[in-house]
Design an enzyme around this catalytic site. Structure first.
Site, PDB file in Angstrom:
ATOM      1  N   ASP A 166       1.894  -8.485   1.749  1.00  0.00           N
ATOM      2  CA  ASP A 166       2.251  -9.424   0.688  1.00  0.00           C
ATOM      3  C   ASP A 166       3.056  -8.780  -0.433  1.00  0.00           C
ATOM      4  O   ASP A 166       3.587  -9.481  -1.284  1.00  0.00           O
ATOM      5  CB  ASP A 166       0.992 -10.088   0.106  1.00  0.00           C
ATOM      6  CG  ASP A 166      -0.116  -9.102  -0.217  1.00  0.00           C
ATOM      7  OD1 ASP A 166       0.027  -7.914   0.118  1.00  0.00           O
ATOM      8  OD2 ASP A 166      -1.144  -9.525  -0.771  1.00  0.00           O
ATOM      9  N   TYR A 244       4.320   0.111  -5.008  1.00  0.00           N
ATOM     10  CA  TYR A 244       3.652   1.307  -4.516  1.00  0.00           C
ATOM     11  C   TYR A 244       4.488   2.565  -4.697  1.00  0.00           C
ATOM     12  O   TYR A 244       3.963   3.684  -4.633  1.00  0.00           O
ATOM     13  CB  TYR A 244       3.273   1.134  -3.042  1.00  0.00           C
ATOM     14  CG  TYR A 244       2.051   0.259  -2.854  1.00  0.00           C
ATOM     15  CD1 TYR A 244       0.788   0.815  -2.712  1.00  0.00           C
ATOM     16  CD2 TYR A 244       2.161  -1.122  -2.835  1.00  0.00           C
ATOM     17  CE1 TYR A 244      -0.339   0.024  -2.554  1.00  0.00           C
ATOM     18  CE2 TYR A 244       1.050  -1.932  -2.686  1.00  0.00           C
ATOM     19  CZ  TYR A 244      -0.198  -1.355  -2.548  1.00  0.00           C
ATOM     20  OH  TYR A 244      -1.308  -2.143  -2.408  1.00  0.00           O
TER      21      TYR A 244
END
Length: 445
Positions: A166, A244
């Site tokens: 996602d 990330y």
């Protein structure tokens, strides 16, 4: 149509079931089989799903089993969301790494390697069973580390396993929202590996709107990634990284924030979910209400240490709604009904990124139809991104080799080669630390 969910007692299963309940089209999922090894978790999640389905006509039937082969037989789609070692294992991954001064996040760095080493053998066993018991099924992998696990399974299932995440969806949605663009009309030029990708363009009617965003500090500061990375760094990159990548670009700051945190993310989720399953198992409460309350807290605290270290503030309300379940539903619709669509997925490279071989699993836009997911040709990565992608893919390949051969030396090599592990001696100590807390790694000799 039957959907089997592996990890069927998992906390996020109600998100998937909620998406299925909203699908009223012909050819939709009519039966859901939940597989898990924990009967208590299955019962609690079953109560949540029953409340979700209350009053919904023709809601997909739900049944649960602890027998993996039974769960797989007759499946049209298999959704894999397992967690080998549970959240206790995740907490161990974080603690061992942070003690060595390196990142223990479950998909990035030492923690991701440790998680991969104990997950790949289980995922490979699942892939072999699917090939034998449900050879026509499509496997949708959400098990982390998603790119690595998808690649491991693809060696046995070929193109019939597709990884989803996602993060790219959320990033594209946030950029479109800031630009005042309907995400459904935008082409998102996203490319990389799972949890290691960049948005290089967002085109609407043939016009790339990203340069305008990068040139406007106020706009950049108005959404999560802009605040997380800072306008100056984003302009230097000429792209918007997946959240990330904050672990790579601001590694020292992030590790320090995690070391100073009262509790690691894995430990927080372990304790939070233990409370949820205990409370949701009581017939005296609404399991759905307990789940909704727990989920709101979970989403609000996502990557809290990163946001704190960057001074990025709280998450926007619009970003607390998840998204992977919609990707999974869109993927199933496209394949089952030949409803052609474009999704950012984890699939075999097949020449999409010239720096990687054809079998390397990458995360890129794909055209999806009844024949599966087909990666769209992408422009070459800039040197800095290509170097990072190649380095991390090399680490993933060492993890796969270690899992296949049982070689402890190869596992140490995987740790040592990761860009976020700065010493071979640290790699050796990490291996010893993980062997002590994870009995499942005893296969490494």
């Amino acid at each position: 149509m039957r959907l089997t969910i592996l990890g069927g007692g998992g906390f996020r299963v109600p998100l998937v079931y909620g998406a299925l309940l909203a699908d009223r089209a012909e050819g939709r999922v009519t039966e859901v089989v939940l597989h898990d090894l924990d009967t208590g978790r299955l019962a609690a999640v079953g109560r949540v799903l029953a409340e979700q389905a209350a009053g919904v006509p023709d809601a997909p039937a739900v049944r649960a089993t602890t027998d993996l082969d039974e769960a797989l037989r007759g499946a049209d789609f298999v959704f894999s969301a397992i967690r080998v070692g549970g959240l206790e294992g995740r907490a161990h991954d974080e603690r061992v790494a942070l003690a060595e001064g390196v990142l223990g996040q479950e998909t990035v760095g030492a923690g991701g390697i440790a998680y991969g080493l104990r997950t790949v053998p289980v995922a490979v066993d699942i892939a072999r069973r699917v090939a034998r018991l449900a050879p026509d099924a499509w496997v949708i992998n959400f098990t982390n580390p998603a790119g690595l696990v998808t690649e491991a399974m693809s060696r046995h299932l070929g193109e019939r396993v597709i990884g989803i995440c996602d993060s790219p969806v959320g990033l594209g949605r946030r950029i479109a929202r800031v630009l005042g663009v309907d995400p459904g009309r935008a082409w998102i030029d996203y490319v990389g590996l799972n949890h290691l990708g960049w948005v290089r363009g967002l085109r609407v009617d043939g016009r790339d709107r990203l340069p305008g965003l990068l040139a406007d500090p106020d706009l950049l500061n108005s959404f999560e990634e802009g605040r997380l990375f800072g306008a100056e760094w984003l302009r230097s990159l000429g792209a918007i990284p997946n959240e990330y990548l904050h672990y790579y670009y601001f590694n020292r700051e992030t590790v320090r924030a995690y070391q100073q945190a009262e509790q690691t993310r894995g430990a927080f989720l372990r304790d939070q979910q233990a409370r949820f399953y205990e409370e949701a198992g009581s017939p005296a409460v609404s399991a759905l209400e307990v789940w909704n309350r727990t989920r709101a807290e979970r989403e609000a605290t996502y990557m809290a240490e990163n946001r704190e270290s960057a001074g990025a503030g709280e998450r926007e309300a619009e970003d607390l709604s998840g998204g992977y379940e919609q990707v999974a539903l869109a993927l199933m619709r496209a394949i089952a009904r030949d409803e052609r669509t474009t999704l950012i997925l984890n699939v075999r490279n097949r020449g999409t990124l010239s720096v990687l071989d054809a079998d390397a699993v990458v995360e890129v836009p794909c055209l999806v139809d009844a024949s599966g997911a087909h990666p769209v040709a992408a422009d070459p990565l800039p040197g800095h991104a290509a170097g990072l992608v190649c380095a991390v893919k090399a680490v993933e390949r060492e993890v796969l080799a270690a899992a296949e051969t049982g070689s402890r030396a190869t596992a140490v090599k995987a740790f040592a080669l990761h860009p976020l592990v700065d010493s071979v001696e640290v790699a050796r100590r990490l291996m010893e630390g993980y062997l002590q807390v994870h009995p499942g790694l005893a296969y490494l000799r």
